[in-house]
Design an enzyme around this catalytic site. Sequence first.
Site, PDB file in Angstrom:
ATOM      1  N   LYS A 139       0.838  -1.211   0.000  1.00  0.00           N
ATOM      2  CA  LYS A 139       0.000   0.000   0.000  1.00  0.00           C
ATOM      3  C   LYS A 139       0.865   1.250   0.000  1.00  0.00           C
ATOM      4  O   LYS A 139       0.556   2.237  -0.669  1.00  0.00           O
ATOM      5  CB  LYS A 139      -0.937   0.015   1.212  1.00  0.00           C
ATOM      6  CG  LYS A 139      -2.064  -1.003   1.104  1.00  0.00           C
ATOM      7  CD  LYS A 139      -3.129  -0.745   2.161  1.00  0.00           C
ATOM      8  CE  LYS A 139      -4.211  -1.800   2.125  1.00  0.00           C
ATOM      9  NZ  LYS A 139      -5.191  -1.670   3.190  1.00  0.00           N
ATOM     10  N   LYS A 179      -4.426 -10.180  -6.726  1.00  0.00           N
ATOM     11  CA  LYS A 179      -5.561 -10.447  -5.846  1.00  0.00           C
ATOM     12  C   LYS A 179      -6.710  -9.498  -6.162  1.00  0.00           C
ATOM     13  O   LYS A 179      -6.471  -8.315  -6.438  1.00  0.00           O
ATOM     14  CB  LYS A 179      -5.030 -10.236  -4.419  1.00  0.00           C
ATOM     15  CG  LYS A 179      -6.018 -10.183  -3.328  1.00  0.00           C
ATOM     16  CD  LYS A 179      -5.346  -9.802  -2.020  1.00  0.00           C
ATOM     17  CE  LYS A 179      -5.389  -8.296  -1.792  1.00  0.00           C
ATOM     18  NZ  LYS A 179      -5.244  -7.873  -0.400  1.00  0.00           N
ATOM     19  N   LYS A 203     -10.862  -4.306  -3.356  1.00  0.00           N
ATOM     20  CA  LYS A 203     -11.890  -3.260  -3.439  1.00  0.00           C
ATOM     21  C   LYS A 203     -11.336  -2.011  -4.101  1.00  0.00           C
ATOM     22  O   LYS A 203     -12.066  -1.242  -4.702  1.00  0.00           O
ATOM     23  CB  LYS A 203     -12.356  -2.875  -2.024  1.00  0.00           C
ATOM     24  CG  LYS A 203     -13.130  -3.940  -1.302  1.00  0.00           C
ATOM     25  CD  LYS A 203     -13.603  -3.418   0.081  1.00  0.00           C
ATOM     26  CE  LYS A 203     -13.808  -4.533   1.082  1.00  0.00           C
ATOM     27  NZ  LYS A 203     -12.859  -4.524   2.201  1.00  0.00           N
TER      28      LYS A 203
HETATM   29  P1  TYM Z   1     -10.282  -6.697   4.131  1.00  0.00           P
HETATM   30  O1  TYM Z   1     -11.371  -5.731   4.436  1.00  0.00           O
HETATM   31  O2  TYM Z   1      -9.248  -6.313   3.141  1.00  0.00           O
HETATM   32  O3  TYM Z   1     -10.873  -8.069   3.665  1.00  0.00           O
HETATM   33  C1  TYM Z   1     -11.856  -8.742   4.428  1.00  0.00           C
HETATM   34  C2  TYM Z   1     -11.626 -10.242   4.356  1.00  0.00           C
HETATM   35  O4  TYM Z   1     -11.678 -10.691   2.998  1.00  0.00           O
HETATM   36  C3  TYM Z   1     -10.486 -11.418   2.687  1.00  0.00           C
HETATM   37  N1  TYM Z   1     -10.113 -11.116   1.296  1.00  0.00           N
HETATM   38  C4  TYM Z   1      -9.970 -12.035   0.346  1.00  0.00           C
HETATM   39  N2  TYM Z   1     -10.096 -13.381   0.364  1.00  0.00           N
HETATM   40  C5  TYM Z   1      -9.899 -14.043  -0.803  1.00  0.00           C
HETATM   41  N3  TYM Z   1      -9.580 -13.426  -1.971  1.00  0.00           N
HETATM   42  C6  TYM Z   1      -9.440 -12.074  -2.044  1.00  0.00           C
HETATM   43  N4  TYM Z   1      -9.150 -11.477  -3.185  1.00  0.00           N
HETATM   44  C7  TYM Z   1      -9.649 -11.320  -0.843  1.00  0.00           C
HETATM   45  N5  TYM Z   1      -9.597 -10.004  -0.553  1.00  0.00           N
HETATM   46  C8  TYM Z   1      -9.891  -9.900   0.761  1.00  0.00           C
HETATM   47  C9  TYM Z   1      -9.436 -10.878   3.656  1.00  0.00           C
HETATM   48  O5  TYM Z   1      -8.377 -11.793   3.819  1.00  0.00           O
HETATM   49  C10 TYM Z   1     -10.253 -10.679   4.903  1.00  0.00           C
HETATM   50  O6  TYM Z   1     -10.403 -11.892   5.607  1.00  0.00           O
HETATM   51  N6  TYM Z   1      -7.058  -6.422   7.895  1.00  0.00           N
HETATM   52  C11 TYM Z   1      -8.329  -6.963   7.519  1.00  0.00           C
HETATM   53  C12 TYM Z   1      -9.476  -6.505   8.388  1.00  0.00           C
HETATM   54  C13 TYM Z   1      -9.292  -6.723   9.853  1.00  0.00           C
HETATM   55  C14 TYM Z   1      -9.372  -7.959  10.524  1.00  0.00           C
HETATM   56  C15 TYM Z   1      -9.186  -7.663  11.898  1.00  0.00           C
HETATM   57  C16 TYM Z   1      -9.573  -9.269  10.098  1.00  0.00           C
HETATM   58  C17 TYM Z   1      -9.077  -5.755  10.781  1.00  0.00           C
HETATM   59  N7  TYM Z   1      -9.006  -6.330  12.030  1.00  0.00           N
HETATM   60  C18 TYM Z   1      -9.184  -8.666  12.874  1.00  0.00           C
HETATM   61  C19 TYM Z   1      -9.563 -10.275  11.073  1.00  0.00           C
HETATM   62  C20 TYM Z   1      -9.379  -9.956  12.435  1.00  0.00           C
HETATM   63  C21 TYM Z   1      -8.608  -6.551   6.086  1.00  0.00           C
HETATM   64  O7  TYM Z   1      -8.008  -5.662   5.569  1.00  0.00           O
HETATM   65  O8  TYM Z   1      -9.595  -7.163   5.515  1.00  0.00           O
END
Ligand code: TYM
Length: 337
Positions: A115, A198, A201
């Site tokens: 990022k 990957k 969003k």
């Molecule tokens: P975020 O918002 O980017 O994504 C949410 C969840 O979706 C999964 N994910 C994917 N899985 C498969 N293929 C993809 N292309 C893909 N893109 C996203 C992510 O792995 C995630 O599980 N840091 C985290 C949010 C967070 C969190 C936490 C998660 C903050 N605190 C505590 C677990 C526990 C994140 O950016 O997710």
Amino acid sequence: MTTQPRLFSGMQPSASSLHIGNYIGALVQWRDMQKTHDAIFCVVDLHALTVPQEPERLREQIRRTAAQYITAGIDPTESTLFVQSHVPAHAELAWVLNTITGFGEASRMTQFKDKASRQGADAASLGLFAYPTLMAADILLYGTNHVPVGDDQKQHVELTRDLANRFNSRFGDTLVVPEPVILKEGARIYDLQNPEVKMSKSAANQNGVVFLLDEPSRTAKKIKSAVTDTGREVRFDRGEKPGVSNLLTILSSFGGQSVAELETAYEGRGYGDLKKDVADAVVSVFEPIRSRALALLEDPTELDRILADSADRAGVIAETTLAAVYDRIGLLPRTRR
Ligand code: TYM
């Protein structure tokens, strides 16, 4: 008093809809695991602030994210579903964790490096750098055993484990050391227009990203225009056929057939058939989730009530952990004699 293991997970409200990667990599697991876990699901709005957001849109995105959790199958009467900023202990524990995290350790986080390089290192905020310690705080506040996430979050959960172990060895046993739960298939869904990266969003070209709240016709169109590969054979091969492999993974997650079974089923058939079947499968699952989410959002009173009740419940657990942490590290309790 529940004896089920504790689950915690969250998603950022950083777009007006979740995408198919979030759905397959995380939400489907959440829905299944809530039956066997004392589950807590969070809309991690403070994390979304680590890149610039437009205030009015962010407010809307927070509700939209929560609505999609519910209509994709998270049951708010069984699970706790709240917004991170409603429980101040997240930011407070993150501060303590910052003080035991090495600068070098945080610099090695690949998501930060990605990022930051996209924004230019000088434009990246201190918040973006500290993103993983806030995530560790989310998890550790709740005595979490299991953290279901996509593959891209594995390194952050590893850091969380290291920080819990470090805290416990310096100050005495206080924090539960969590385990990541990552699918074997579907933990990483790739962009339909660029299947080397990957699905995200924030992709510049949204045609490669299938959103839960996209109109069904748009979803079908995006899938039918997915980049495939030269050749005709429907076969899983990430190196040679990343586009087709990605579509097979998606279809397998939606239809319940393994990738190997699908390869047999598509023998002698072309990419057009595969794309059509993927489009039909995705639309039939997403369409009801979408229409129920839009209906729920029409009058957010009920949604706001669910979020407020859950935040009260989460807050009680979080405050107890935070008080134990403050005590262990030598802070003074606020008491009147
Ligand atoms: P975020 O918002 O980017 O994504 C949410 C969840 O979706 C999964 N994910 C994917 N899985 C498969 N293929 C993809 N292309 C893909 N893109 C996203 C992510 O792995 C995630 O599980 N840091 C985290 C949010 C967070 C969190 C936490 C998660 C903050 N605190 C505590 C677990 C526990 C994140 O950016 O997710």
